[in-house]
Design a protein around this motif. Structure first.
Motif, PDB file in Angstrom:
ATOM      1  N   PRO A  11      52.143   2.139  11.045  1.00  0.00           N
ATOM      2  CA  PRO A  11      52.262   3.107  12.130  1.00  0.00           C
ATOM      3  C   PRO A  11      52.433   2.410  13.471  1.00  0.00           C
ATOM      4  CG  PRO A  11      50.431   3.665  10.691  1.00  0.00           C
ATOM      5  CD  PRO A  11      50.914   2.304  10.282  1.00  0.00           C
ATOM      6  N   THR A  12      53.351   2.939  14.268  1.00  0.00           N
ATOM      7  CA  THR A  12      53.556   2.414  15.607  1.00  0.00           C
ATOM      8  C   THR A  12      53.318   3.527  16.609  1.00  0.00           C
ATOM      9  OG1 THR A  12      55.912   2.926  15.543  1.00  0.00           O
ATOM     10  CG2 THR A  12      55.266   0.704  14.864  1.00  0.00           C
ATOM     11  N   LEU A  13      52.927   3.155  17.806  1.00  0.00           N
ATOM     12  CA  LEU A  13      52.696   4.115  18.875  1.00  0.00           C
ATOM     13  C   LEU A  13      53.976   4.218  19.681  1.00  0.00           C
ATOM     14  CD1 LEU A  13      50.505   5.900  20.117  1.00  0.00           C
ATOM     15  CD2 LEU A  13      49.896   3.991  21.588  1.00  0.00           C
ATOM     16  N   GLN A  14      54.596   5.387  19.686  1.00  0.00           N
ATOM     17  CA  GLN A  14      55.878   5.597  20.341  1.00  0.00           C
ATOM     18  C   GLN A  14      55.867   6.926  21.088  1.00  0.00           C
ATOM     19  OE1 GLN A  14      58.683   3.614  20.211  1.00  0.00           O
ATOM     20  NE2 GLN A  14      57.572   2.085  19.023  1.00  0.00           N
ATOM     21  N   PRO A  15      56.764   7.096  22.066  1.00  0.00           N
ATOM     22  CA  PRO A  15      56.936   8.419  22.665  1.00  0.00           C
ATOM     23  C   PRO A  15      57.654   9.320  21.671  1.00  0.00           C
ATOM     24  CG  PRO A  15      58.494   6.864  23.604  1.00  0.00           C
ATOM     25  CD  PRO A  15      57.586   6.083  22.696  1.00  0.00           C
ATOM     26  N   VAL A  16      57.375  10.615  21.712  1.00  0.00           N
ATOM     27  CA  VAL A  16      57.981  11.533  20.754  1.00  0.00           C
ATOM     28  C   VAL A  16      59.502  11.539  20.892  1.00  0.00           C
ATOM     29  CG1 VAL A  16      57.911  13.693  22.078  1.00  0.00           C
ATOM     30  CG2 VAL A  16      57.638  13.757  19.592  1.00  0.00           C
ATOM     31  N   ALA A  17      60.043  11.251  22.056  1.00  0.00           N
ATOM     32  CA  ALA A  17      61.490  11.211  22.235  1.00  0.00           C
ATOM     33  C   ALA A  17      62.138  10.146  21.353  1.00  0.00           C
ATOM     34  CB  ALA A  17      61.830  10.973  23.697  1.00  0.00           C
ATOM     35  N   ALA A  18      61.382   9.127  20.962  1.00  0.00           N
ATOM     36  CA  ALA A  18      61.906   8.065  20.110  1.00  0.00           C
ATOM     37  C   ALA A  18      62.023   8.512  18.658  1.00  0.00           C
ATOM     38  CB  ALA A  18      61.021   6.828  20.206  1.00  0.00           C
ATOM     39  N   VAL A  19      61.396   9.620  18.311  1.00  0.00           N
ATOM     40  CA  VAL A  19      61.399  10.126  16.938  1.00  0.00           C
ATOM     41  C   VAL A  19      62.332  11.329  16.873  1.00  0.00           C
ATOM     42  CG1 VAL A  19      59.991  10.984  15.042  1.00  0.00           C
ATOM     43  CG2 VAL A  19      59.011   9.371  16.682  1.00  0.00           C
ATOM     44  N   VAL A  63      52.929   7.104  15.300  1.00  0.00           N
ATOM     45  CA  VAL A  63      51.835   7.854  15.913  1.00  0.00           C
ATOM     46  C   VAL A  63      52.246   8.142  17.350  1.00  0.00           C
ATOM     47  CG1 VAL A  63      49.413   7.830  16.585  1.00  0.00           C
ATOM     48  CG2 VAL A  63      50.126   6.777  14.427  1.00  0.00           C
ATOM     49  N   VAL A  64      52.201   9.413  17.722  1.00  0.00           N
ATOM     50  CA  VAL A  64      52.615   9.822  19.057  1.00  0.00           C
ATOM     51  C   VAL A  64      51.431  10.489  19.744  1.00  0.00           C
ATOM     52  CG1 VAL A  64      54.250  11.185  20.402  1.00  0.00           C
ATOM     53  CG2 VAL A  64      54.962  10.177  18.216  1.00  0.00           C
ATOM     54  N   GLN A  65      51.123  10.031  20.946  1.00  0.00           N
ATOM     55  CA  GLN A  65      50.065  10.658  21.737  1.00  0.00           C
ATOM     56  C   GLN A  65      50.693  11.553  22.786  1.00  0.00           C
ATOM     57  OE1 GLN A  65      47.910   7.170  23.004  1.00  0.00           O
ATOM     58  NE2 GLN A  65      46.543   7.316  21.243  1.00  0.00           N
ATOM     59  N   ASN A  66      49.986  12.649  23.125  1.00  0.00           N
ATOM     60  CA  ASN A  66      50.508  13.641  24.067  1.00  0.00           C
ATOM     61  C   ASN A  66      51.925  14.043  23.664  1.00  0.00           C
ATOM     62  OD1 ASN A  66      48.137  13.606  25.633  1.00  0.00           O
ATOM     63  ND2 ASN A  66      48.855  11.721  26.610  1.00  0.00           N
ATOM     64  N   ALA A  67      52.056  14.433  22.422  1.00  0.00           N
ATOM     65  CA  ALA A  67      53.360  14.692  21.813  1.00  0.00           C
ATOM     66  C   ALA A  67      53.805  16.133  22.019  1.00  0.00           C
ATOM     67  CB  ALA A  67      53.289  14.396  20.325  1.00  0.00           C
ATOM     68  N   ARG A  68      55.005  16.285  22.556  1.00  0.00           N
ATOM     69  CA  ARG A  68      55.624  17.605  22.612  1.00  0.00           C
ATOM     70  C   ARG A  68      56.327  17.806  21.274  1.00  0.00           C
ATOM     71  NH1 ARG A  68      60.689  19.124  23.798  1.00  0.00           N
ATOM     72  NH2 ARG A  68      60.967  21.342  24.129  1.00  0.00           N
ATOM     73  N   VAL A  69      55.864  18.771  20.511  1.00  0.00           N
ATOM     74  CA  VAL A  69      56.396  19.051  19.180  1.00  0.00           C
ATOM     75  C   VAL A  69      56.740  20.534  19.081  1.00  0.00           C
ATOM     76  CG1 VAL A  69      55.087  17.183  18.081  1.00  0.00           C
ATOM     77  CG2 VAL A  69      54.093  19.475  18.218  1.00  0.00           C
ATOM     78  N   TYR A 122      56.554  32.630  17.415  1.00  0.00           N
ATOM     79  CA  TYR A 122      56.446  32.142  16.045  1.00  0.00           C
ATOM     80  C   TYR A 122      56.955  30.707  15.898  1.00  0.00           C
ATOM     81  CZ  TYR A 122      55.677  37.070  15.289  1.00  0.00           C
ATOM     82  OH  TYR A 122      55.186  38.341  15.363  1.00  0.00           O
ATOM     83  N   ILE A 123      57.891  30.361  16.746  1.00  0.00           N
ATOM     84  CA  ILE A 123      58.397  28.989  16.790  1.00  0.00           C
ATOM     85  C   ILE A 123      58.212  28.548  18.234  1.00  0.00           C
ATOM     86  CG2 ILE A 123      60.372  27.460  16.433  1.00  0.00           C
ATOM     87  CD1 ILE A 123      61.492  29.622  14.516  1.00  0.00           C
ATOM     88  N   ARG A 124      57.253  27.636  18.435  1.00  0.00           N
ATOM     89  CA  ARG A 124      56.894  27.343  19.819  1.00  0.00           C
ATOM     90  C   ARG A 124      56.687  25.854  20.062  1.00  0.00           C
ATOM     91  NH1 ARG A 124      52.832  29.540  17.076  1.00  0.00           N
ATOM     92  NH2 ARG A 124      50.828  28.524  17.054  1.00  0.00           N
ATOM     93  N   SER A 125      56.914  25.494  21.299  1.00  0.00           N
ATOM     94  CA  SER A 125      56.670  24.133  21.755  1.00  0.00           C
ATOM     95  C   SER A 125      55.185  23.987  22.048  1.00  0.00           C
ATOM     96  CB  SER A 125      57.493  23.878  23.018  1.00  0.00           C
ATOM     97  OG  SER A 125      57.270  22.584  23.481  1.00  0.00           O
ATOM     98  N   GLU A 126      54.615  22.872  21.609  1.00  0.00           N
ATOM     99  CA  GLU A 126      53.209  22.569  21.853  1.00  0.00           C
ATOM    100  C   GLU A 126      53.083  21.105  22.238  1.00  0.00           C
ATOM    101  OE1 GLU A 126      50.853  23.312  18.370  1.00  0.00           O
ATOM    102  OE2 GLU A 126      51.100  25.488  18.514  1.00  0.00           O
ATOM    103  N   VAL A 127      51.991  20.785  22.888  1.00  0.00           N
ATOM    104  CA  VAL A 127      51.660  19.385  23.154  1.00  0.00           C
ATOM    105  C   VAL A 127      50.378  19.087  22.390  1.00  0.00           C
ATOM    106  CG1 VAL A 127      51.031  17.675  24.886  1.00  0.00           C
ATOM    107  CG2 VAL A 127      52.768  19.405  25.416  1.00  0.00           C
TER     108      VAL A 127
END
Length: 160
Positions: A11-19, A63-69, A122-127
């Protein structure tokens, strides 16, 4: 030259934009052995795709911290699609084959980034404070069945 097929990456720590394409820990992926949580998959497992069974070439765990998903609620894309809430990166392409494809794209089917499907309910952005994302790689671009959805996965790319 290194190849992603050599091993499961740590596992690597990356920004969610990298995934760009991935599913979260706990997502069930359809294999020849039935539904398996993504974290139990190993290189060489045969995953069912729209093109038939394909061998898993690589797995990248991030592994993403403070991830917008994007959280897709159970049943929001049909009666049992997805089977349970599923979390994906905003850029994860999802194959849609219902009225949404026709209404949004004038086509019977469409590969759509998850963020484009967000409706706020029902389909939403979360952090999320932290999320573990699994990117699955195959020898060719495929669409897999994960959590009751059809998700695009990239072909393995050889890196130097």
């Amino acid at each position: 030259m290194a190849d992603i097929t050599t091993a499961l990456t740590a596992p690597t720590l990356q920004p969610v934009a990298a995934v760009k394409t991935a599913v979260a820990l706990g997502t069930l992926v359809l294999t020849l052995d039935g539904d398996m949580p993504v974290e139990f998959l190993t290189i060489g497992d045969r995953v069912l795709t729209r093109a038939g069974a394909r061998r898993l070439q690589g797995i990248v765990v991030t592994v993403v911290q403070n991830a917008r998903v994007i959280r897709i609620a159970q049943g929001s894309l049909g009666l049992d699609r997805p089977a349970a809430d599923i979390i994906v990166p905003p850029t994860q392409p999802i194959l849609i084959r219902d009225w949404r494809a026709k209404a949004l794209f004038g086509s019977e089917t469409a590969l759509v980034p998850a963020a484009r499907l967000a409706d706020g309910d029902y389909i939403r952005s979360e952090v999320l404070n932290e999320v573990r994302l699994y990117t699955l790689h195959f020898a060719e671009d495929v669409v897999i069945y994960a959590g009751g959805l059809e998700l695009a996965c990239p072909a393995t790319r050889v890196t130097a």
